[in-house]
Design a protein around this motif. Sequence first.
Motif, short mmCIF file in Angstrom:
data_model
loop_
_atom_site.label_atom_id
_atom_site.label_comp_id
_atom_site.label_asym_id
_atom_site.label_seq_id
_atom_site.Cartn_x
_atom_site.Cartn_y
_atom_site.Cartn_z
N UNK A 1 0.89 -1.33 0.17
CA UNK A 1 0.12 -0.06 0.06
C UNK A 1 0.79 1.21 0.05
N UNK A 2 0.79 1.89 -1.22
CA UNK A 2 1.55 3.06 -1.30
C UNK A 2 0.81 4.39 -1.70
N UNK A 3 0.92 5.50 -0.82
CA UNK A 3 0.18 6.56 -1.19
C UNK A 3 0.86 7.51 -2.04
N UNK A 4 0.21 8.08 -3.21
CA UNK A 4 0.96 9.05 -4.19
C UNK A 4 0.41 10.32 -3.86
N UNK A 5 1.04 11.39 -3.57
CA UNK A 5 0.60 12.71 -3.37
C UNK A 5 0.97 13.36 -4.65
N UNK A 6 -0.17 13.82 -5.21
CA UNK A 6 -0.07 14.71 -6.42
C UNK A 6 -0.53 16.09 -6.05
N UNK A 7 0.36 16.96 -5.70
CA UNK A 7 -0.16 18.49 -5.65
C UNK A 7 -0.63 18.83 -7.01
N UNK A 8 -1.76 19.78 -6.90
CA UNK A 8 -2.45 19.96 -8.12
C UNK A 8 -3.11 21.55 -8.15
N UNK A 9 -2.85 22.19 -9.14
CA UNK A 9 -3.41 23.46 -9.61
C UNK A 9 -3.68 23.71 -10.99
N UNK A 10 -5.04 23.46 -11.34
CA UNK A 10 -5.57 23.61 -12.61
C UNK A 10 -5.01 22.54 -13.71
N UNK A 11 -5.15 21.35 -13.28
CA UNK A 11 -4.49 20.17 -13.98
C UNK A 11 -5.66 19.37 -14.56
N UNK B 1 -7.45 25.19 -7.49
CA UNK B 1 -7.79 25.09 -8.94
C UNK B 1 -9.27 25.83 -9.14
N UNK B 2 -9.12 26.44 -10.44
CA UNK B 2 -10.29 27.19 -10.80
C UNK B 2 -10.98 26.16 -12.06
N UNK B 3 -10.48 25.15 -12.22
CA UNK B 3 -11.10 24.14 -13.37
C UNK B 3 -11.66 23.07 -12.46
N UNK B 4 -11.73 22.09 -13.35
CA UNK B 4 -12.65 20.68 -12.92
C UNK B 4 -11.69 19.71 -12.18
N UNK B 5 -10.48 20.08 -11.94
CA UNK B 5 -9.40 19.15 -11.41
C UNK B 5 -9.98 18.34 -10.29
N UNK B 6 -10.35 19.00 -9.24
CA UNK B 6 -11.24 18.33 -8.18
C UNK B 6 -12.06 17.11 -8.60
N UNK B 7 -13.03 17.62 -9.44
CA UNK B 7 -14.30 16.92 -9.82
C UNK B 7 -13.50 15.44 -10.50
N UNK B 8 -12.67 15.71 -11.35
CA UNK B 8 -12.11 14.90 -12.15
C UNK B 8 -11.39 13.79 -11.31
N UNK C 1 -9.30 13.32 -2.86
CA UNK C 1 -9.10 14.76 -2.91
C UNK C 1 -9.05 15.64 -1.50
N UNK C 2 -8.04 16.25 -1.23
CA UNK C 2 -7.58 17.04 -0.16
C UNK C 2 -7.40 18.40 -0.65
N UNK C 3 -8.09 19.51 0.02
CA UNK C 3 -8.04 20.78 -0.34
C UNK C 3 -7.31 21.53 0.46
N UNK C 4 -6.28 22.33 -0.26
CA UNK C 4 -5.31 23.16 0.57
C UNK C 4 -5.44 24.59 0.12
N UNK C 5 -6.00 25.30 1.06
CA UNK C 5 -6.40 26.60 0.56
C UNK C 5 -4.82 27.65 0.52
N UNK C 6 -4.06 27.25 1.30
CA UNK C 6 -2.70 28.08 1.06
C UNK C 6 -2.07 27.70 0.21
N UNK C 7 -2.05 28.67 -0.89
CA UNK C 7 -0.94 28.40 -2.18
C UNK C 7 0.37 28.13 -1.74
N UNK C 8 0.95 27.26 -2.81
CA UNK C 8 2.36 26.85 -2.57
C UNK C 8 2.52 25.21 -2.57
N UNK C 9 3.44 25.13 -3.53
CA UNK C 9 3.76 23.61 -3.71
C UNK C 9 4.09 22.74 -2.23
#
Length: 222
Positions: A5-15, A39-46, A54-62
């Motif tokens: 079991x491996x968790x893969x973290x994918x930081x995402x902004x409009x992807x 994100x301002x696109x459909x990244x989270x929904x996709x 899906x985890x939401x992080x409001x503070x901007x930055x990688x």
Amino acid sequence: MAAVHLDLVLPCLDEERALPWVLGRIPPGVRAIVVDNGSTDRSAEIAEAAGALVVREARRGFGAAANAGLEAADAPYVAFCDADASLDPAELPGLLDPVLAGDADLVLGRRRPTSGSAWPPHARFANLVLSTWMSRRTGVRLHDLGPMRVARTEALRGLGIRDRRSGYPLEMVLRASAAGWRICEHDVPYAPREGRSKVTGTVRGTFTAIGDMSRIFAEVGR
């Protein structure tokens, strides 16, 4: 691989353009954690439709997004990867194997460009400078900062990484080295990304990142 079991973290902004391919390449036994960094696109929904957490992080930055993903991980091993389709999650078993075998504590994916457009000259130069600095600091010959990487989850949390901007990947390497971790590289293909990079897509962005990382070199103890 399926039994691990491996968790893969994918930081995402409009992807939204890249995510279907990225999530479709996740190996068996790996859970995708997509960290939506405003994100301002459909990244989270996709991502949700594809079965990712899906985890939401409001503070901007990688670093803010990467840390939020690490905090959400509950697998014994955790990986990080860009969500822009430049790196193939199907390569993860090759990075995980040295950790499973007890031969390494942190494995960095050394990028091997698949075309000339995959790595702009200014970004390649910046990576060369950073790799040289990392090698001198860690005593390990490193060729790449390695945006795809694998380590043990709890051990990584224990490093206490503080940066929440573009210095996060570098701070991870420096703190791991200071803690006596064995660090190695594993070659991975590097393709042109979907869309323009938020960091290396411009010369200004690249050198802003270098500024962040210069600060990390100064802050993290030798």
